[in-house]
Structure formats: structure tokens, C-alpha cells
Motif scaffolding. Structure first.
Motif, PDB file in Angstrom:
ATOM      1  N   ILE A 198       0.845  -1.200   0.000  1.00 54.92           N
ATOM      2  CA  ILE A 198       0.000   0.000   0.000  1.00 54.92           C
ATOM      3  C   ILE A 198       0.880   1.251   0.000  1.00 54.92           C
ATOM      4  O   ILE A 198       0.664   2.179  -0.794  1.00 54.92           O
ATOM      5  N   TYR A 199       1.880   1.278   0.883  1.00 63.32           N
ATOM      6  CA  TYR A 199       2.747   2.463   0.968  1.00 63.32           C
ATOM      7  C   TYR A 199       3.642   2.591  -0.252  1.00 63.32           C
ATOM      8  O   TYR A 199       3.765   3.670  -0.836  1.00 63.32           O
ATOM      9  N   SER A 200       4.261   1.493  -0.675  1.00 64.38           N
ATOM     10  CA  SER A 200       5.262   1.578  -1.745  1.00 64.38           C
ATOM     11  C   SER A 200       4.662   1.947  -3.099  1.00 64.38           C
ATOM     12  O   SER A 200       5.346   2.479  -3.965  1.00 64.38           O
ATOM     13  N   CYS A 201       3.344   1.672  -3.292  1.00 68.92           N
ATOM     14  CA  CYS A 201       2.685   1.983  -4.575  1.00 68.92           C
ATOM     15  C   CYS A 201       1.591   3.040  -4.440  1.00 68.92           C
ATOM     16  O   CYS A 201       0.975   3.416  -5.439  1.00 68.92           O
ATOM     17  N   GLY A 202       1.330   3.498  -3.210  1.00 70.52           N
ATOM     18  CA  GLY A 202       0.295   4.512  -3.015  1.00 70.52           C
ATOM     19  C   GLY A 202      -1.093   3.993  -3.328  1.00 70.52           C
ATOM     20  O   GLY A 202      -1.909   4.685  -3.931  1.00 70.52           O
ATOM     21  N   LEU A 203      -1.394   2.761  -2.904  1.00 67.15           N
ATOM     22  CA  LEU A 203      -2.659   2.124  -3.264  1.00 67.15           C
ATOM     23  C   LEU A 203      -3.792   2.494  -2.311  1.00 67.15           C
ATOM     24  O   LEU A 203      -3.565   2.791  -1.148  1.00 67.15           O
ATOM     25  N   ARG A 204      -5.000   2.450  -2.849  1.00 68.00           N
ATOM     26  CA  ARG A 204      -6.189   2.493  -1.997  1.00 68.00           C
ATOM     27  C   ARG A 204      -6.399   1.073  -1.457  1.00 68.00           C
ATOM     28  O   ARG A 204      -5.952   0.101  -2.068  1.00 68.00           O
ATOM     29  N   CYS A 205      -7.117   0.973  -0.352  1.00 67.47           N
ATOM     30  CA  CYS A 205      -7.376  -0.335   0.272  1.00 67.47           C
ATOM     31  C   CYS A 205      -8.023  -1.300  -0.729  1.00 67.47           C
ATOM     32  O   CYS A 205      -7.588  -2.433  -0.890  1.00 67.47           O
ATOM     33  N   GLN A 212      -4.510  -9.400  -8.260  1.00 72.74           N
ATOM     34  CA  GLN A 212      -4.333 -10.821  -8.533  1.00 72.74           C
ATOM     35  C   GLN A 212      -2.865 -11.069  -8.902  1.00 72.74           C
ATOM     36  O   GLN A 212      -2.181 -10.137  -9.342  1.00 72.74           O
ATOM     37  N   PRO A 213      -2.372 -12.292  -8.712  1.00 69.12           N
ATOM     38  CA  PRO A 213      -0.964 -12.573  -9.047  1.00 69.12           C
ATOM     39  C   PRO A 213      -0.577 -12.147 -10.467  1.00 69.12           C
ATOM     40  O   PRO A 213       0.541 -11.683 -10.698  1.00 69.12           O
ATOM     41  N   VAL A 214      -1.522 -12.267 -11.418  1.00 63.83           N
ATOM     42  CA  VAL A 214      -1.217 -11.907 -12.816  1.00 63.83           C
ATOM     43  C   VAL A 214      -1.014 -10.409 -13.005  1.00 63.83           C
ATOM     44  O   VAL A 214      -0.518  -9.966 -14.037  1.00 63.83           O
ATOM     45  N   HIS A 215      -1.416  -9.604 -12.008  1.00 60.67           N
ATOM     46  CA  HIS A 215      -1.260  -8.153 -12.115  1.00 60.67           C
ATOM     47  C   HIS A 215       0.149  -7.688 -11.752  1.00 60.67           C
ATOM     48  O   HIS A 215       0.461  -6.510 -11.899  1.00 60.67           O
ATOM     49  N   ASN A 221       8.850  -4.618 -13.662  1.00 60.99           N
ATOM     50  CA  ASN A 221       8.743  -4.016 -12.319  1.00 60.99           C
ATOM     51  C   ASN A 221       7.541  -3.075 -12.209  1.00 60.99           C
ATOM     52  O   ASN A 221       7.658  -1.906 -11.811  1.00 60.99           O
ATOM     53  N   LEU A 222       6.361  -3.604 -12.570  1.00 66.45           N
ATOM     54  CA  LEU A 222       5.135  -2.812 -12.544  1.00 66.45           C
ATOM     55  C   LEU A 222       4.001  -3.588 -11.875  1.00 66.45           C
ATOM     56  O   LEU A 222       3.987  -4.814 -11.876  1.00 66.45           O
ATOM     57  N   VAL A 223       3.045  -2.827 -11.319  1.00 65.89           N
ATOM     58  CA  VAL A 223       1.801  -3.406 -10.803  1.00 65.89           C
ATOM     59  C   VAL A 223       0.677  -2.852 -11.666  1.00 65.89           C
ATOM     60  O   VAL A 223       0.575  -1.633 -11.860  1.00 65.89           O
ATOM     61  N   LEU A 224      -0.165  -3.721 -12.202  1.00 65.00           N
ATOM     62  CA  LEU A 224      -1.302  -3.293 -13.010  1.00 65.00           C
ATOM     63  C   LEU A 224      -2.538  -3.243 -12.112  1.00 65.00           C
ATOM     64  O   LEU A 224      -2.923  -4.240 -11.505  1.00 65.00           O
ATOM     65  N   ARG A 234      -4.646   1.628 -14.279  1.00 63.78           N
ATOM     66  CA  ARG A 234      -3.385   2.388 -14.249  1.00 63.78           C
ATOM     67  C   ARG A 234      -2.272   1.459 -13.805  1.00 63.78           C
ATOM     68  O   ARG A 234      -2.527   0.318 -13.387  1.00 63.78           O
ATOM     69  N   ILE A 235      -1.038   1.921 -13.924  1.00 61.02           N
ATOM     70  CA  ILE A 235       0.110   1.125 -13.486  1.00 61.02           C
ATOM     71  C   ILE A 235       0.855   1.861 -12.381  1.00 61.02           C
ATOM     72  O   ILE A 235       0.798   3.091 -12.283  1.00 61.02           O
ATOM     73  N   ALA A 236       1.506   1.097 -11.540  1.00 63.44           N
ATOM     74  CA  ALA A 236       2.326   1.668 -10.464  1.00 63.44           C
ATOM     75  C   ALA A 236       3.683   0.970 -10.485  1.00 63.44           C
ATOM     76  O   ALA A 236       3.762  -0.224 -10.796  1.00 63.44           O
ATOM     77  N   PRO A 237       4.751   1.709 -10.172  1.00 63.39           N
ATOM     78  CA  PRO A 237       6.083   1.089 -10.176  1.00 63.39           C
ATOM     79  C   PRO A 237       6.260   0.124  -9.011  1.00 63.39           C
ATOM     80  O   PRO A 237       5.712   0.332  -7.924  1.00 63.39           O
ATOM     81  N   LEU A 238       7.007  -0.931  -9.251  1.00 64.39           N
ATOM     82  CA  LEU A 238       7.259  -1.950  -8.233  1.00 64.39           C
ATOM     83  C   LEU A 238       8.730  -1.890  -7.870  1.00 64.39           C
ATOM     84  O   LEU A 238       9.600  -2.157  -8.707  1.00 64.39           O
ATOM     85  N   SER A 239       9.013  -1.522  -6.627  1.00 65.44           N
ATOM     86  CA  SER A 239      10.413  -1.396  -6.225  1.00 65.44           C
ATOM     87  C   SER A 239      11.068  -2.776  -6.151  1.00 65.44           C
ATOM     88  O   SER A 239      10.396  -3.768  -5.843  1.00 65.44           O
ATOM     89  N   PRO A 240      12.361  -2.870  -6.432  1.00 71.25           N
ATOM     90  CA  PRO A 240      13.076  -4.162  -6.353  1.00 71.25           C
ATOM     91  C   PRO A 240      12.933  -4.829  -4.986  1.00 71.25           C
ATOM     92  O   PRO A 240      12.802  -6.048  -4.896  1.00 71.25           O
ATOM     93  N   LYS A 241      12.930  -4.005  -3.918  1.00 68.70           N
ATOM     94  CA  LYS A 241      12.790  -4.546  -2.561  1.00 68.70           C
ATOM     95  C   LYS A 241      11.418  -5.194  -2.371  1.00 68.70           C
ATOM     96  O   LYS A 241      11.290  -6.261  -1.776  1.00 68.70           O
ATOM     97  N   ILE A 242      10.384  -4.532  -2.905  1.00 61.11           N
ATOM     98  CA  ILE A 242       9.024  -5.064  -2.801  1.00 61.11           C
ATOM     99  C   ILE A 242       8.899  -6.350  -3.617  1.00 61.11           C
ATOM    100  O   ILE A 242       8.273  -7.328  -3.187  1.00 61.11           O
ATOM    101  N   LEU A 243       9.520  -6.378  -4.808  1.00 60.88           N
ATOM    102  CA  LEU A 243       9.462  -7.570  -5.655  1.00 60.88           C
ATOM    103  C   LEU A 243      10.105  -8.766  -4.956  1.00 60.88           C
ATOM    104  O   LEU A 243       9.583  -9.887  -4.985  1.00 60.88           O
TER     105      LEU A 243
END
Length: 347
Positions: A198-205, A212-215, A221-224, A234-243
Motif C-alpha cells: 500500500i505504501y510503496s505503490c500509493g494504493l487504496r485499500c 491478482q498474481p497476474v497483475h 517491475n510494474l503493478v497493473l 493504471r500502473i504503479a512502479p514496483l520497487s526491487p525490494k518489494i518484488l
């Protein structure tokens, strides 16, 4: 023992909140009522809004809070119109409940005879008298405007409906140090993973729980984010640490349909349980601020701004339609403000 009971909307659900000074006997009695819960945010016990509970706490019976037969029929038609326009179910509930409140107030008056003046009277005699918020009043205005747009024979002039002046409330932000404490508070990998994402991508709850895993696009290094608020992907960046954390989490928890599932495989994690995870983290770290999951999103945006990220990129990452929505974070960014020297120091 003095107590006060009133009808509230808590987490989009009608509840009866009971306020009183701490009394162990009264607490024991109220806990015996089915569905009673304590809210740290409200600083009150709250229970289901039922006819029995209304009578128990001397509130207006539910039978007195129903629109006219015409009103009930029109609310149902309004719901059908909203569904045909593909509004989300949560928005349909919000709008129809707001309209219901307005039509209950005028249950003795034919809907065709309701005027703009009636809306002003409702605002003064119901909203203001009951100290209801400007945001709730704005919900009523949104609902009434949409509703009367769908009715042909009416005296209501939609274009002349005025909105309340909105309060300029600053978003609540946690420091990076506080965020680090919260994210490290849980040893449970699923709990830690959800808060971190939530914090690393700025997501809503809701966006987190719909993942889903496919996202997860580990190659780029993206979250769909599919069907986010406003039905916008929209897409959000996925940090290497989070991955790296996600790979470990996936190995341990083996999610199937949703990235984060509850006790039943294939079902998304419960939103209230997720709120509880944050509450437990706050208790463990000793942070007394009344933080919510949305504070993590606010903190993500503010910390990006303070690190020099362009506001247009932050707008895109958060999924805001208007740049004005994102600009509110410039008012809580402390980077420039902290560099200003107070004239007091020169005295």
C-alpha cells in the motif's frame, strides 16, 4: 449514568453510536447486545441500527424513517438508472442512501412539487441542525442533482442547485521514520506485505485487495491496477525490494485467485481485517496518531514530492483525474517550509 445515543454512518453502514463516561457495568451490559463493537476513532461503542436497538436507546423508530411509497419506488428507479450508467455498487449505495435521507424529510410532499427552496430548507433544518459534515451535504447535493436529472416532470431546477463550500482539509501524513516502524511491526509476512505494498505503490485499500498474481509484472517491475476508482486502469512502479518480498510471500502463502486471500482460498482478504492489521501495528510501535490505511497513501505522495518527484507524475501514480486533487500534497510537504527561518530566531 448519563449517555448519549445517535445514528451514524460508520464505514458506509448505518450504526447506533453510544457515548458515555467509562463505566464498567455499562460496558458489560452494552457488550451483551449482538453486533456491538468499540471504535477507537469514534471513541464510542456502536451497534446495529435495528428497530429493537432504536427503542432500547430512545431513538426515532425505523418505521418513522421510511420515505413515502412514491419515494421508495423512485429510489429503486434511481438505482436502476445508476446501474445502467455502470456506477459502482458502493457509489449506488452512497447516492441512494443520500437520496433516501432527502425524500424521508419530504415524505408528505409529492416529488413533482419539490423545489430548489426545499433543498435549502433541508440543508438548514436537517444537515446544519444535526451538525452533519459538509462532505455529507455534498453527497446529498450530488445525489439530488443526479436524481432530478432523470425525472421529466419536476419543479427542481438542477442547474441552480448550489454546493456547500468545501473545507480545505490537509491530508494526514506520517514521517518516514513512523512508516518504517509500522511496516516492520508485524512478523507475519502477509500482514507486512500488504502494508508495505500500500505504501510503496500509493494504493487504496480496495485496489490492494483486488490485486491478482497476474497483475504483478516482474519483468517490467510494474503493478497493473485493474478497474481502480472511476473504472480507470493504471500502473504503479514496483520497487526491487518489494518484488523480492513478494517472491518470498508467494512461496510461503501460495495465493490462488487473489494476491491476498483470507482464510477461504480464492476469496479476497477482508477490508476490516486489513484495518485491524494497521491498528495492531500502531499499538506495537506506540504511535498514537489515529492513522488509517489511507494515511499510507497520503504519506507515499508527500514523500515522493519531498524527494523531488514532479507533481504530474504523482497525479498519474495516484490515479487522480484533476491536478488540483494532487496539489493538496504541496501544502503538507515540509521540505521547503522547514528551510524557512523564523524571524523569532533573530530577536
Amino acid at each position: 449514568m448519563e449517555w448519549e445515543a445517535k445514528i451514524i454512518t460508520h464505514k458506509k453502514e448505518k450504526r447506533i453510536a453510544v457515548y458515555f463516561e467509562k463505566d464498567l457495568d455499562l460496558i458489560a451490559r452494552i457488550k451483551q447486545i449482538d453486533g456491538t463493537r468499540w471504535s477507537q476513532t469514534l471513541r464510542a461503542w456502536h451497534l446495529p441500527d435495528t428497530e429493537e436497538n432504536r427503542i432500547r436507546f430512545k431513538l426515532t423508530p425505523l418505521s418513522h424513517t421510511i420515505p413515502s411509497t412514491e419515494g421508495i419506488e423512485q429510489i429503486e428507479k434511481f438505482k436502476q438508472w445508476l446501474r445502467s450508467k455502470r456506477y459502482s455498487e458502493s457509489t449506488i449505495t452512497t447516492y441512494s442512501e443520500a437520496l433516501k435521507s432527502f425524500l424521508i424529510f419530504y415524505r408528505e410532499k409529492p416529488i413533482a412539487d419539490i423545489t430548489n427552496e426545499d433543498l435549502i430548507v433541508y440543508n438548514n433544518e436537517y444537515i446544519l441542525k444535526n451538525n452533519l459534515s459538509a462532505s455529507y451535504q455534498n453527497q446529498i447535493v450530488n445525489s439530488v442533482k443526479l436524481f432530478f436529472m432523470t425525472i421529466r416532470d419536476t419543479k427542481m431546477m438542477v442547474d441552480k442547485i448550489h454546493r456547500p463550500k468545501r473545507a480545505k482539509v490537509l491530508p494526514n501524513v506520517l514521517s518516514k521514520e513512523e512508516i518504517k516502524l509500522i511496516l516492520n511491526a508485524h512478523s507475519n509476512i502477509k500482514h507486512k506485505m500488504m502494508l508495505s505494498l500500500i505504501y510503496s505503490c500509493g494504493l487504496r485499500c480496495g485496489e490492494l485487495l483486488a490485486l491478482q498474481p497476474v497483475h504483478i509484472d516482474s519483468k517490467r517491475n510494474l503493478v497493473l491496477l485493474k478497474n481502480a476508482k472511476g473504472k480507470k486502469d493504471r500502473i504503479a512502479p514496483l520497487s526491487p525490494k518489494i518484488l523480492e518480498m513478494l517472491r518470498e510471500y508467494y512461496t510461503v502463502c501460495k495465493p490462488t485467485t487473489y494476491l491476498f486471500e483470507g482464510q477461504i482460498k480464492g476469496q479476497p482478504y477482508d477490508a476490516r481485517s486489513l484495518q485491524l492489521i494497521l491498528k495492531q501495528a500502531l499499538q506495537k510501535t506506540g504511535i498514537t496518531k489515529p492513522a488509517t490505511l489511507h494515511w499510507l497513501r497520503h504519506s507515499f505522495a508527500t514523500h515522493l514530492l519531498e524527494s523531488g518527484t514532479d507533481l504530474r507524475y504523482i497525479q498519474e501514480l495516484l490515479g487522480h483525474n484533476s491536478s488540483k486533487t494532487t496539489e493538496i500534497y504541496t501544502h503538507v510537504s515540509t521540505k521547503s517550509i522547514q528551510q524557512i527561518k523564523s524571524p523569532f530566531d533573530d530577536l
